[in-house]
Design a protein around this motif. Structure first.
Motif, PDB file in Angstrom:
ATOM      1  N   GLN A 428      10.551  -6.702   3.390  1.00 53.16           N
ATOM      2  CA  GLN A 428      11.524  -6.607   4.478  1.00 53.16           C
ATOM      3  C   GLN A 428      12.932  -6.922   3.998  1.00 53.16           C
ATOM      4  O   GLN A 428      13.903  -6.261   4.371  1.00 53.16           O
ATOM      5  N   ALA A 429      13.018  -7.936   3.120  1.00 54.92           N
ATOM      6  CA  ALA A 429      14.342  -8.270   2.563  1.00 54.92           C
ATOM      7  C   ALA A 429      14.879  -7.114   1.730  1.00 54.92           C
ATOM      8  O   ALA A 429      16.072  -6.796   1.770  1.00 54.92           O
ATOM      9  N   ASN A 430      13.964  -6.476   0.962  1.00 57.58           N
ATOM     10  CA  ASN A 430      14.400  -5.313   0.166  1.00 57.58           C
ATOM     11  C   ASN A 430      14.872  -4.182   1.056  1.00 57.58           C
ATOM     12  O   ASN A 430      15.847  -3.483   0.749  1.00 57.58           O
ATOM     13  N   GLU A 431      14.146  -3.994   2.182  1.00 53.45           N
ATOM     14  CA  GLU A 431      14.590  -2.946   3.109  1.00 53.45           C
ATOM     15  C   GLU A 431      15.959  -3.261   3.682  1.00 53.45           C
ATOM     16  O   GLU A 431      16.823  -2.388   3.788  1.00 53.45           O
ATOM     17  N   GLN A 432      16.147  -4.551   4.063  1.00 55.70           N
ATOM     18  CA  GLN A 432      17.470  -4.921   4.582  1.00 55.70           C
ATOM     19  C   GLN A 432      18.539  -4.755   3.514  1.00 55.70           C
ATOM     20  O   GLN A 432      19.639  -4.265   3.782  1.00 55.70           O
ATOM     21  N   ARG A 433      18.181  -5.167   2.266  1.00 57.93           N
ATOM     22  CA  ARG A 433      19.161  -5.018   1.188  1.00 57.93           C
ATOM     23  C   ARG A 433      19.458  -3.546   0.917  1.00 57.93           C
ATOM     24  O   ARG A 433      20.592  -3.165   0.678  1.00 57.93           O
TER      25      ARG A 433
END
Length: 1003
Positions: A428-433
């Motif tokens: 999820q963090a990668n998607e946000q990033r």
């Protein structure tokens, strides 16, 4: 499990006989998928079967595949997704048949595709759809929108199941006992899987609808309730009809739905809902184990029973071969009439006994048949149970081994389960990033576009300032000319006045002399005194006028000198302000370009640190082509920088070089990262460090461009060193070439170049023919537009001819200088990738010329689009750039033929630009003649047309978005097909030029 055993079971289960699939063969296929953890063997066998030519074979394949999706290994779905499009094509093909198994196969294939898509979108649902209420809640992730969409997908899924259910029943003659025939059982057997799916889908839709009604208004879910009512009615009827069939009574216990559907508007009705449960009895046998009695067996049975009954009759009443038991003539005390009466009575009794005997024979025969059938059935069941027991023993061993393996892996599974949440959080963090990076990239693109617009505005201002400077210089020159003329005129007039003054002085002296003479003679001529006095007065008056005129001329000359000095001062101040403005603007443009370039490189370095953003691996030859482009760009940047230092006005080339260096550096870093995905660990680490170092050196080099005082200290040696290191690593990663036939490849080059030349000649002839027809049949604006477009197309064809000749000369020079003692064919075979690049480029040029002529023909006829012609022109430019890039790969950079080829390439680019310019101009002329007339339109009509235009704009924007997506897919597929055809994946010395390389070559 042995693969050969599974292959035999698949072939036995899926055959052309119109009988139901045997359970043991289907079970073997299911166990095989668990053994190999996938469906590779199943699909390898099925792909060899003629499913498109035999409907029964396809129907049984659907049945077995349905069982594998439900009870097979979870990887069956993953291994089958690649064949989804083939199943769709087969479904459409069988849908054209309206009788027999055609429609059944079409609907069944559509159901299987729907099932695959559903489980792909919802991976939490297992293939057999068995889930607890907690798992069902987790599937929706506690989001009402997810539950809403999940309900719609379940409705679609259940609709396909009911459609197959109803179609199978419609194809059977229910007035006959079809369920006991092999043909009927063949059609009914797959419905067991459908009943199992429908029971779970019905249960889940009821629970989801109650959950949705607790969160959303009832009006919002009216469509859901209507669709549920329709499916409830169908499913209830089909369950009832299925439960009455003899075939299903022994194999499956079908649940019955309630009389009335659930009331979703009453939340407490959920407690009244009973989940339908389908029960499959453990002793249920396969339909293929039904006893079948042959005709000869029945005849033998009948004969043996007849003999048995005859022997019993003889034992009771006596043998027919003995004396007549009913002969009572010898009995004492009985007369003849009584004997006849007794005989008749006995005959009647015998007839009755014979009738009873026949009935007994019939009943016994029937009972024996039933007993034999039961015996055969029991024997078959016994054999099946023995087989199942052996198979269960084997399965038990297999399960025991798997249990041991699972125990060993349980700890790893628990660790993986614990890390799953962390992985999801990181994902999820990668998607946000990624979203932030995407937004940042969009912002950078917007900033770059703004800088380009500012550059255009500043360039326009500089042009205006230069024009003003030119105007000032022209005015200065005019003033200088005017001043020179006035000075000359004043000098001439001064000279004239001086001459007049001298003449007056001479005349005055003469007059004085004459006065003296007159005074001398005054005494002698008193009469002429008045006359001479008048002449002197006139001369004095004329002398005063001349003095006043000379004073006025001196004042005018002084005013002109002051005006000239003011003009010179104004011109000097204007030149200084223009210089300062241009200098500030150049500094601002250079600073903005440098900052934008640094952002692009920094963005590439950040993406380099996140390999999860890259979805594909790159090739080493593509990376080397990027490095060559960067090296050329660095040389161009240093050259443009030297020109800028010598002449600050020459800043456009420097700005372009800085921007191009940033984008090429970004591409090099990105391709370096993708190349590392395919490279071994040690070279991948070296390449990663080299790419990062190159990015840092590029940022250092760009920072030197900020101030003019330290610009001269900018040195590209570190950047070139990093590029040299990247080149060395990339060359180590290049794979080896392939063996090719010398005769075919050597001759193919000449053939393709000759074919390209012939295509250009044909295109030129067609353009001349079209021009002649247009001059003969068109007039006015249309003729002017056609002549301009066709003339530019002719110039483009001539430029391509020159390019092809120059390419042939350069290729001949390369072959002669590089082949040594080998023949040209051997040289082409040795450098196969380079040769294939030439062939591909030649094909592209010839094809592009043909397509452009066709587009021009349609435009001239009024049936084509100007945009098609512009696209064809750009395609030709890209194809010629590819031909130039492929030709100069092995050429000497100081070769005169290479210089000639580059000059010809620039000629093609100029001709392409001329085609585009003429096309745009012609389109504008044509559109100007078709302008709308608003003079006779009312307000309502104008408003109506405005609304129609808005609708058309929305439609065109939607079509534009779809066409862009289609164009992206086509380019991706074209690149893949071109890579397979030309062997780009092997990585050789003649990879096709990228778009950036083509742009660099054009510039």
């Amino acid at each position: 499990m042995d693969v050969s055993k599974m292959t035999v079971s698949i072939n036995k289960a899926i055959n052309t006989q119109e009988v139901a699939v045997k359970e043991k063969h289907a079970r073997t296929c299911i166990l095989g998928t668990h053994h190999e953890k996938g469906a590779q063997t199943f699909w390898s066998v099925v792909n060899r079967l003629p499913l498109s030519s035999n409907a029964v074979l396809c129907w049984k394949f659907c049945h077995v595949f349905h069982k594998l999706l439900r009870d097979g290994h979870p990887n069956v779905l993953k291994d089958s997704l690649r064949y989804k499009n083939e199943l769709s094509d087969m479904s459409r093909m069988w849908g054209h048949l309206s009788e027999g198994y055609g429609q059944l196969c079409s609907i069944y294939l559509k159901l299987l595709r729907t099932k695959m898509e559903y489980h792909t979108k919802n991976p939490r649902f297992p293939g057999n759809l068995q889930m607890s209420d907690r798992q069902l809640d987790e599937a929706g992730e506690s989001d009402v929108n997810n539950f809403f969409q999940l309900t719609v997908e379940m409705f679609d899924y259940l609709e396909c199941e009911l459609n197959l259910f109803q179609t199978v029943f419609n194809s059977l003659d229910m007035s006959r006992s079809v369920s006991v025939t092999t043909a009927g059982q063949c059609r009914l057997a797959p419905l067991i899987q459908v009943i199992l799916d429908c029971s779970h889908l019905y249960d889940y839709t009821v629970k989801l609808l109650f959950k949705l009604h607790s969160c959303l208004p009832a009006d919002t879910l009216q469509g859901h309730r209507d669709r549920f009512m329709e499916q409830f009615t169908k499913l209830k009827d089909l369950f009832y009809r299925s439960s009455n069939l003899q075939y299903f009574k022994r194999l499956i216990q079908i649940p019955q739905l309630p009389e009335n559907p659930p009331n979703f508007l009453r939340a407490s009705a959920l407690s009244e809902h009973i989940s339908p449960v389908v029960v499959i009895p453990a002793e249920a046998s396969s339909p293929d184990s039904e006893p079948v009695l042959e005709k000869d067996d029945l005849m033998d049975m009948d004969a043996s029973q007849q003999n048995s009954y005859d022997s019993k009759f003889d034992d009771i009443f006596g043998s027919s071969s003995s004396s007549d038991p009913f002969n009572f003539n010898s009995q004492n005390g009985v007369n003849k009439d009584e004997k006849d009466h007794l005989i008749d009575q006995l005959y009647r009794e015998i007839s009755g006994l014979k009738a009873q005997l026949e009935n007994m024979k019939t009943e016994s025969h029937r009972a024996m048949l039933q007993l034999k059938g039961r015996i055969s059935e029991l024997e078959a069941e016994l054999a099946e149970q023995q087989h199942l027991r052996q198979q269960a023993a084997d399965d038990s061993e297999f399960q025991r081994a798997e249990l041991d393996e699972l125990k060993k892996k349980r700890e790893d599974t628990e660790k993986a389960q614990r890390s799953l949440t962390e992985i999801e959080r990181k994902a999820q963090a990668n998607e946000q990033r990624y979203s932030k990076l995407k937004e940042k990239y969009s912002e950078l693109v917007q900033n770059h576009a703004d800088l380009l617009r500012k550059n255009a505005e500043v360039t326009k201002q500089v042009s205006v300032a230069r024009q003003a400077q030119v105007d000032l210089e022209r005015e200065k020159k005019e003033l200088e000319d005017s001043f020179q003329r006035v000075s000359d005129q004043a000098q001439r007039k001064t000279q004239e006045q001086t001459e007049v003054l001298e003449s007056l002085k001479q005349e005055l002296a003469t007059s004085k002399q004459e006065l003296q003479i007159v005074q001398g003679s005054l005494e002698s001529s008193a009469q002429s005194e008045a006359k001479w006095t008048a002449q002197i007065a006139e001369l004095e008056k004329e002398r005063g006028g001349l003095v006043e005129a000379m004073a006025c001329r001196e004042e005018e000359l002084s005013a002109l000198r002051q005006q000239l000095e003011y003009t010179q001062i104004k011109l000097s101040s204007t030149e200084e302000s223009v210089g300062r403005l241009a200098k500030d603007q150049r500094k601002m443009l250079l600073a903005e370009s440098r900052r934008a370039a640094e952002q692009v490189v920094q963005e590439a370095l950040r993406r380099f640190e996140e390999p999860a953003l890259f979805s594909c691996a790159g090739s080493a030859d593509h990376l080397l082509s990027k490095v060559r482009s960067v090296s050329s760009c660095i040389e161009q940047l240093e050259k443009c920088w030297s020109q800028y230092l010598a002449c600050p006005e020459a800043i456009s080339g420097l700005l372009h070089s800085v921007t191009l260096l940033a984008h090429l550096t970004s591409d090099t870093i990105v391709h370096g990262s993708t190349t590392c995905l395919r490279a071994p660990p040690e070279p991948a680490d070296s390449l990663t460090e080299a790419c990062k170092q190159y990015g840092r050196e590029t940022l250092t080099y760009l920072s030197f461009l900020e101030e003019e005082g330290i610009v001269e200290s900018a040195d590209s040696t570190a950047m070139r060193s990093c590029l040299t290191r990247i080149t060395a690593i990339g060359e180590e990663l290049l794979p080896r070439g392939l063996d090719i036939k010398q005769e075919e490849l050597g001759d193919l080059v000449d053939k393709e170049m000759a074919a390209t030349s012939a295509a250009i000649e044909t295109a030129t002839a067609r353009i001349e023919e079209m021009l002649s027809k247009s001059r003969a049949g068109d007039t006015g604006v249309k003729l002017e537009v056609n002549e301009r477009i066709l003339g530019s197309c002719t110039s483009l064809m001539q430029a391509i001819k020159v390019l092809i000749v120059a390419s042939k000369e350069l290729q001949r020079e390369i072959v002669e200088s590089g082949r040594g003692t080998a023949s040209p064919k051997e040289f082409y075979a040795k450098n196969s990738r380079w040769t294939e690049g030439l062939i591909s480029a030649s094909k592209a040029v010839g094809w592009g010329a043909t397509v452009m002529v066709d587009a021009a023909d349609l435009v001239v006829q009024g049936r084509g689009k100007f945009e098609e012609l512009m696209v064809c022109s750009h395609e030709i430019a890209a194809s010629t750039a590819q031909l130039v890039a492929a030709s100069k790969v092995k050429a000497d950079k100081d070769s005169p033929n290479l210089a000639q080829l580059q000059q010809a390439s620039r000629g093609v680019n100029q001709a392409t630009a001329a085609v585009v310019a003429s096309t745009i101009s012609g389109k504008s002329q044509i559109e100007d003649t078709d302008s709308m007339d608003f003079s006779s339109m009312t307000l309502t009509q104008i408003k109506r047309q405005e609304m129609d235009s808005q609708v058309r704009v929305l439609e065109l924007e939607n079509e534009l978005q779809k066409e862009r997506q289609k164009l992206g897919e086509l380019r991706k597929k074209h690149y893949e097909l071109a890579g397979v055809a030309e062997g780009w994946e092997e990585g050789t010395e003649a990879s096709p030029p990228t778009l950036q390389e083509a742009i660099t070559e054009k510039e």
